[in-house]
Each structure stands twice: as structure tokens, then as C-alpha cells.
Enzyme design. Structure first.
Site, PDB file in Angstrom:
ATOM      1  N   ASN A  49      -2.667  10.136 -11.700  1.00  0.00           N
ATOM      2  CA  ASN A  49      -1.871   8.916 -11.879  1.00  0.00           C
ATOM      3  C   ASN A  49      -2.651   7.881 -12.684  1.00  0.00           C
ATOM      4  OD1 ASN A  49       0.279   9.912 -10.409  1.00  0.00           O
ATOM      5  ND2 ASN A  49      -0.193   8.773  -8.543  1.00  0.00           N
ATOM      6  N   ARG A 180      -6.782   9.191   3.275  1.00  0.00           N
ATOM      7  CA  ARG A 180      -5.563   9.843   3.759  1.00  0.00           C
ATOM      8  C   ARG A 180      -5.912  10.551   5.070  1.00  0.00           C
ATOM      9  NH1 ARG A 180      -3.881   6.961   0.472  1.00  0.00           N
ATOM     10  NH2 ARG A 180      -2.640   7.408  -1.395  1.00  0.00           N
ATOM     11  N   GLY A 234      -3.452  -5.993  -0.025  1.00  0.00           N
ATOM     12  CA  GLY A 234      -2.011  -5.872   0.005  1.00  0.00           C
ATOM     13  C   GLY A 234      -1.320  -6.934  -0.833  1.00  0.00           C
ATOM     14  N   ALA A 235      -0.213  -7.442  -0.309  1.00  0.00           N
ATOM     15  CA  ALA A 235       0.575  -8.430  -1.043  1.00  0.00           C
ATOM     16  C   ALA A 235      -0.155  -9.753  -1.200  1.00  0.00           C
ATOM     17  CB  ALA A 235       1.915  -8.653  -0.342  1.00  0.00           C
ATOM     18  N   ALA A 262       1.135   2.150  -6.240  1.00  0.00           N
ATOM     19  CA  ALA A 262       0.598   0.836  -6.607  1.00  0.00           C
ATOM     20  C   ALA A 262      -0.927   0.825  -6.638  1.00  0.00           C
ATOM     21  CB  ALA A 262       1.120  -0.227  -5.653  1.00  0.00           C
ATOM     22  N   ASP A 264      -3.057   3.292  -7.264  1.00  0.00           N
ATOM     23  CA  ASP A 264      -3.557   3.984  -8.451  1.00  0.00           C
ATOM     24  C   ASP A 264      -3.337   3.132  -9.696  1.00  0.00           C
ATOM     25  OD1 ASP A 264      -4.072   6.135  -6.749  1.00  0.00           O
ATOM     26  OD2 ASP A 264      -2.123   7.056  -7.162  1.00  0.00           O
TER      27      ASP A 264
END
Length: 344
Positions: A49, A180, A234-235, A262, A264
Site C-alpha cells: 500500500n 495485528r 487517531g483523529a 489510513a 499506510d
């Protein structure tokens, strides 16, 4: 930090990305995997990606991996190569298959999200220290890796330890923790990831995957070795630590279509700006813009904004940047977002 390397040597590229890519099956509608009647085919893999986004943004990029000598392997090589990525060093394995996975359309952060991996024993899991051509790996100004690869097999972990060992003459090593939990079969993952990160020059880590640590400063205390550490929040935004400097940049508001790809894309934007020698604030802003491009499309990969468009947005003053709001189609509409921020 601007990467240095043998820029005038033959066969040198901006970035080499090494890791597994899989064929991704994306649901045709929301719902449980058991209820979705059909799927669209795509490509998915953290490192590929990043490679595709960087190539689409105009950089020279090489992807190194293994895929099966099968139709899915054909699709991956052709699709990733179609972005302009050099795939000449991808090896075909006649004995092991190309990995595939299915996922639901929902946000990965929700309990309803499902992912079904079929990658055990994949061709990429057979990568080892004797597998990739060392010259091809070292030919990038940047070598980009992720914490997904060491979870695939013992030989992949050995390869990652070799690539993150500090030695003279290596390229700038970029490492995205990309934890992960479902891929790890033991509880050693935090220790392994920290050890690998400590060997890298540039590290990306999400605050939500930082081994239970709270706050960017705590993450930096745990990882003092990398010259550059980017903590994604995050946001809220992201913080970069570089030598004695600490820079935080808030993320723009985004009308999210799908919360996939997002991280990557952020890494690709930050690396692109790093290759251009831009200052910390601008590197973070380019990361946020690339992430926003991914968040406003259904799949993992999005067309990045034209460099001139991104540069204009990155150059906004703090107040205008704070008013920025990005929705579907913003990368193709070079005026919409800029017109919005002009109005206080």
C-alpha cells in the site's frame, strides 16, 4: 531528517518496501461475512500500500516479496506494477499459494468488523534472510518495513532482525509497528516489536498499539533509539519526536467513507515529505492529507492529491488548517477544500 544514500548509483530508487501483499475480497454491501452475497477483488498489504501511494505521488519505488505461482499472484504483481511500482524482484513460489483475505465493510475499530485471513503457509511466509537479493533491498534511499512481516513465520522474523540491525552503509530504515494481534501466536509480540523498532531510524506507531503505554511522551521514553518517532493519535493528530524537538499537528476533519488504509497512507505521505527534506510540521501535514485521501474512498488505496494541491494545503496557517474539512472527491477537486478554509 532527509535520507542519504547512493543517489547517483545505478538502480537506486527512492523507497524499497518489503512485505506480504494479499488479494483482498471487499464486500459488496455492509453486514456479516456470512450474509454478504458477493465480493469485489482488490489488493491489500501494508508495505505494498505504501509503495503504491508513493509511486502514484511520483516517487520511484520497488516492492520486494514472494507470491505464489498462481493466478492471484499474477493479479498482485500486475496490479501493484500498474501503479508504477518496480515488481521485478518479487519471487514466484511454485509450492506455496498467494495469501488472500476477506473483510467486512465496517470500521476496523468496531466489534462488528470481521477479517478472515487465508495466509498460513503463504509464499510470503517463506521469506528468509537468504531470500531477497541484498543489492535490491539496499538500493533504496529508504527501506520501509512493518511489524506484520515478523508475525508471519520464524524465517520472516529472522529476516526482519537482519534488516533492522544497525550497520554502516544501510539505507534509512522506516518501520511501521502495525501491530495485528490476530497474527501473533504467542505473547512475545510486544517485546519483538519494540526490539525491531529500536533498530530502525524512523518509526511509526499508533498510540492505540503502543503496548499499553499512554501518551506520546511515554512511547518516546520506551523507544529512545530511533532518530525520528511518529506517534499517531487517531483523529486528534500525530506527534513527531526528532532529536530534542517535539512537534504535534492536529488532523483535519474528514468525512470518513471507510476507515481502512489510513495508516499506510499516512506513512507514505510522511515518507514522501521526508524524501523532499521538508520540516516536521509539513511532513505531518502531508501524512494527514494522504490519510484523508484513503479515508474518503471505500478501499485501501486512493488517488493521492496532486503535489501542488497538497503543498498549498500544507502551507495554510494554523487557523486555516484548523478549518480544513475533507470529504469524498477532495483529491480531485482542487478548489473545494481551499475555498472552505478561506471563510473564518
Amino acid at each position: 531528517m532527509t535520507p542519504t544514500g547512493p543517489c547517483n548509483a545505478p538502480d537506486v530508487v527512492d523507497v524499497v518496501a518489503l512485505g506480504e501483499s494479499m488479494v483482498t475480497f471487499l464486500p459488496s454491501r455492509p453486514g456479516r461475512l456470512a450474509d454478504v452475497p458477493s465480493f469485489d477483488r482488490g489488493i491489500g498489504g501494508a508495505e505494498s500500500n505504501v509503495a503504491c501511494v508513493l509511486a502514484a505521488a511520483g516517487h520511484s519505488v520497488r516492492w520486494i516479496s514472494r507470491v505464489g505461482d498462481d493466478a492471484f499472484g499474477d493479479h498482485l504483481v500486475e496490479a501493484i506494477g500498474g501503479y508504477g511500482v518496480d515488481v521485478a524482484h518479487v519471487r514466484r513460489d511454485p509450492d506455496r499459494p498467494t495469501g488472500i483475505y476477506f473483510r467486512t465493510a465496517g470500521d476496523r475499530a468496531t466489534d462488528a468488523h470481521e477479517v478472515a485471513y487465508y495466509r498460513a503457509g503463504s509464499a510470503a511466509s517463506a521469506m528468509s534472510v537468504t531470500d531477497p537479493d541484498p543489492a535490491a533491498v539496499r538500493a533504496g534511499r529508504v527501506l520501509h518495513l512493518s511489524g506484520i512481516t515478523p508475525a508471519l513465520s520464524g524465517s520472516c522474523l529472522d529476516l526482519m532482525r537482519e534488516l533492522t540491525t544497525r550497520r554502516p552503509g544501510r539505507p534509512l530504515v522506516s518501520f511501521d509497528v502495525n501491530h495485528r494481534p490476530g497474527l501473533w501466536r504467542n505473547t512475545d509480540a510486544p517485546r519483538v516489536m519494540r526490539d525491531l523498532a529500536r533498530g530502525a531510524d524512523l518509526v511509526f506507531v499508533g498510540e492505540d498499539e503502543a503496548w499499553g503505554l499512554h501518551g506520546p511522551e511515554a512511547v518516546r521514553a520506551a523507544l529512545p533509539e530511533p532518530e525520528v518517532l511518529v506517534v499517531k493519535q487517531g483523529a486528534a493528530g500525530a506527534t513527531v519526536f526528532e532529536k530534542q524537538d517535539v512537534t504535534f499537528v492536529p488532523a483535519p476533519r474528514v468525512d470518513v467513507v471507510a476507515a481502512v488504509g489510513a495508516g499506510d497512507a499516512f506513512a507514505a505521505g510522511f515518507l514522501s515529505a521526508t524524501l523532499r527534506g521538508l520540516p516536521a510540521r509539513d511532513r505531518l501535514r502531508h501524512g494527514h492529507l494522504m490519510a484523508a485521501a484513503a479515508l474518503t474512498v471505500p478501499g485501501d488505496l486512493a488517488t493521492p492529491p496532486a503535489r501542488e494541491h497538497a503543498d498549498r494545503l500544507v502551507a495554510l496557517d494554523d487557523a486555516a488548517w484548523g478549518r480544513l474539512r475533507l470529504g469524498p472527491g477532495w483529491t480531485e477537486d482542487t478548489q473545494r477544500a481551499e475555498e472552505e478554509v478561506r471563510t473564518p
